[in-house]
Design a protein around this motif. Structure first.
Motif, short mmCIF file in Angstrom:
data_model
loop_
_atom_site.label_atom_id
_atom_site.label_comp_id
_atom_site.label_asym_id
_atom_site.label_seq_id
_atom_site.Cartn_x
_atom_site.Cartn_y
_atom_site.Cartn_z
N THR A 279 -56.70 -5.35 39.98
CA THR A 279 -57.69 -6.41 39.80
C THR A 279 -58.00 -7.18 41.08
OG1 THR A 279 -55.96 -7.96 39.13
CG2 THR A 279 -57.06 -6.71 37.38
N PHE A 280 -57.16 -7.06 42.10
CA PHE A 280 -57.36 -7.80 43.35
C PHE A 280 -57.35 -6.83 44.53
CE2 PHE A 280 -55.87 -10.12 47.07
CZ PHE A 280 -56.69 -11.24 47.06
N PRO A 281 -58.32 -6.96 45.45
CA PRO A 281 -59.38 -7.98 45.56
C PRO A 281 -60.68 -7.62 44.84
CG PRO A 281 -59.32 -6.67 47.55
CD PRO A 281 -58.24 -6.12 46.66
N LEU A 282 -60.64 -6.60 43.98
CA LEU A 282 -61.86 -6.13 43.32
C LEU A 282 -62.54 -7.24 42.53
CD1 LEU A 282 -63.69 -3.72 42.64
CD2 LEU A 282 -62.18 -3.24 40.69
N LEU A 283 -61.76 -8.03 41.79
CA LEU A 283 -62.32 -9.09 40.95
C LEU A 283 -62.27 -10.45 41.62
CD1 LEU A 283 -60.91 -8.08 37.45
CD2 LEU A 283 -63.10 -7.47 38.49
N GLY A 284 -61.96 -10.51 42.87
CA GLY A 284 -61.93 -11.76 43.60
C GLY A 284 -60.87 -12.71 43.07
N ALA A 285 -61.25 -13.97 42.90
CA ALA A 285 -60.29 -14.98 42.45
C ALA A 285 -59.75 -14.68 41.05
CB ALA A 285 -60.93 -16.37 42.48
N LEU A 286 -60.58 -14.05 40.22
CA LEU A 286 -60.12 -13.69 38.88
C LEU A 286 -58.96 -12.70 38.94
CD1 LEU A 286 -60.58 -14.05 35.84
CD2 LEU A 286 -62.21 -12.17 35.94
N GLY A 287 -58.98 -11.85 39.96
CA GLY A 287 -57.90 -10.88 40.11
C GLY A 287 -56.58 -11.49 40.51
N ALA A 288 -56.60 -12.76 40.92
CA ALA A 288 -55.36 -13.45 41.29
C ALA A 288 -54.63 -14.03 40.09
CB ALA A 288 -55.66 -14.55 42.29
N VAL A 289 -55.22 -13.96 38.91
CA VAL A 289 -54.56 -14.45 37.70
C VAL A 289 -53.46 -13.46 37.30
CG1 VAL A 289 -54.86 -15.07 35.28
CG2 VAL A 289 -56.66 -15.59 36.94
N PRO A 290 -52.22 -13.91 37.19
CA PRO A 290 -51.14 -12.98 36.84
C PRO A 290 -51.25 -12.49 35.40
CG PRO A 290 -50.33 -15.23 36.82
CD PRO A 290 -51.74 -15.29 37.35
N LEU A 291 -50.76 -11.29 35.16
CA LEU A 291 -50.75 -10.74 33.80
C LEU A 291 -49.70 -11.47 32.97
CD1 LEU A 291 -51.04 -6.91 34.56
CD2 LEU A 291 -52.86 -8.50 33.90
N PRO A 292 -49.98 -11.73 31.69
CA PRO A 292 -49.05 -12.49 30.84
C PRO A 292 -47.89 -11.65 30.32
CG PRO A 292 -51.00 -11.91 29.59
CD PRO A 292 -51.24 -11.41 30.97
N THR A 293 -47.02 -11.23 31.20
CA THR A 293 -45.88 -10.41 30.80
C THR A 293 -44.80 -11.27 30.15
OG1 THR A 293 -44.92 -10.67 33.01
CG2 THR A 293 -46.33 -8.75 32.63
N LYS A 294 -43.91 -10.61 29.44
CA LYS A 294 -42.77 -11.29 28.79
C LYS A 294 -41.57 -11.23 29.72
CE LYS A 294 -40.38 -13.00 25.26
NZ LYS A 294 -39.09 -13.17 25.99
N TRP A 295 -40.99 -12.40 30.01
CA TRP A 295 -39.91 -12.48 30.99
C TRP A 295 -38.55 -12.68 30.31
CZ3 TRP A 295 -40.76 -15.09 36.31
CH2 TRP A 295 -41.98 -14.67 36.86
#
Length: 346
Positions: A279-295
């Motif tokens: 998603t980054f840098p293809l989607l720009g700032a939106l690609g900097a949003v981390p995926l909501p993984t379970k930790w």
């Protein structure tokens, strides 16, 4: 309904009324009838009378929450602003601002930990309630969010609400804004002198020995620990006599799946790596949003160091053995947690 008569404590009540029996839906069955009281009977204890009242049925509506929580939060907020304006707060010689960290920074990070990554914490009892301790964890995720989530986990889940003082790389303290926030959150430069001083003061210190090698490794090498350096953290723990607590973090590897690294852009920007993700840098700032993984963050059993003599900190073979023991413990726990994990996101 007739007005209730108030009977002062210490006076003999003339008559006693039965508590109505509640039927379905909270309706009373039958009417209240006065029961004559014997003259030689003593007044009933108020606590006993309260215990005799039957509880409300399970299906009865619960009272709506009042405005007490909002009033309390508003009072805390106004008190915080007053302290900031008047300067009634303390900052230690490392720049740690406990008041700002407790009231603001933790409040901003807590929803990310509890709601977004849904961090599950295990083995928090392995961190002592008092005294110094060195938490050693794996490092991953392109951006150092794992360190921040580790800080929230120690503070929110430990019974003593201890604060984790992370050792950060030089890059953190040359970036504008990030530098100030890191100092105020209690973090300091990853050097032996600062770490030993914090441990001797009884602080919980966190270190991620993989450094940029761990946080910037490709997605194909996820959950494979990189080198732990020369074991400087072991020497620091030996000199301070502080226990070493291995820590394994699962879930951070997948927030930014790093499939490439642009070394040219990294050199131009002065960065150790420039990540390329789906998603980054293809989607720009939106690609900097981390995926909501379970930790999952698990703290292992502490490795004591107070039983070694003072000269043990200069023994290279001992440092190598302890470093390898900590690394193997973290790696084995990572594999165990991965086997138990049902899904990356659930």
């Amino acid at each position: 309904m007739a007005d209730a008569k108030v009977i002062p404590f210490g006076e003999e009540p003339r008559s006693r009324r039965k508590v109505p029996r509640l039927g379905r839906g909270g309706r009373s069955q039958g009417s209240l009838k006065p029961v004559p009281q014997q003259r030689d009977e003593e007044p009933e204890d108020p606590q006993t009378a309260a215990a005799a009242v039957p509880p409300l049925p399970p299906d009865s509506p619960k009272p709506a929450p009042g405005s007490g929580d909002w009033e309390r939060k508003l009072a805390h907020g106004l008190s915080f602003l007053r302290r900031r304006i008047t300067g009634d707060y303390e900052v230690d010689d490392f720049g740690y601002d406990h008041d700002l960290t407790e009231q603001v920074l933790m409040s901003l990070l807590r929803p990310l930990s509890d709601k977004y990554f849904r961090v599950e914490v295990k083995g928090i009892e392995n961190i002592p309630d008092s005294g110094g301790a060195l938490v050693v964890a794996n490092h991953s995720g392109v951006l150092p969010l794992d360190g921040l989530m580790l800080q929230v986990a120690v503070h929110d889940h430990h019974p003593a609400q201890r604060h984790l003082r992370l050792l950060a790389a030089d890059l953190v303290f040359v970036l504008p804004v990030i530098n100030e926030l890191a100092r105020k959150a209690g973090h300091t430069l990853a050097c032996a002198e600062d770490a030993q001083l914090l441990l001797e003061r009884g602080e919980v210190v966190g270190v991620m020995p993989e450094g940029f090698k761990g946080i910037g490794k490709p997605f194909s090498e996820r959950y494979k620990l990189q080198r732990f350096g020369r074991g400087g953290f072991v020497s620091t723990a030996l000199r301070a006599g502080a226990p070493i607590v291995p820590c394994s973090i699962v879930g951070a590897e997948e927030i930014y799946p790093m499939v490439g690294n642009s070394k040219t852009l990294a050199r131009l920007l002065g960065l150790p790596y420039f990540p390329i993700t789906p998603t980054f840098p293809l989607l720009g700032a939106l690609g900097a949003v981390p995926l909501p993984t379970k930790w999952t963050i698990q703290f292992g059993e502490p490795i004591p160091t107070d039983g070694y003599p003072p000269e043990a900190a200069d023994d290279p073979m001992l440092m190598f053995n302890l470093t390898d023991q900590v690394r193997e413990t973290i790696q084995h726990t990572l594999y165990k947690l991965l086997v138990q994990r049902r899904s990356v996101f659930f």
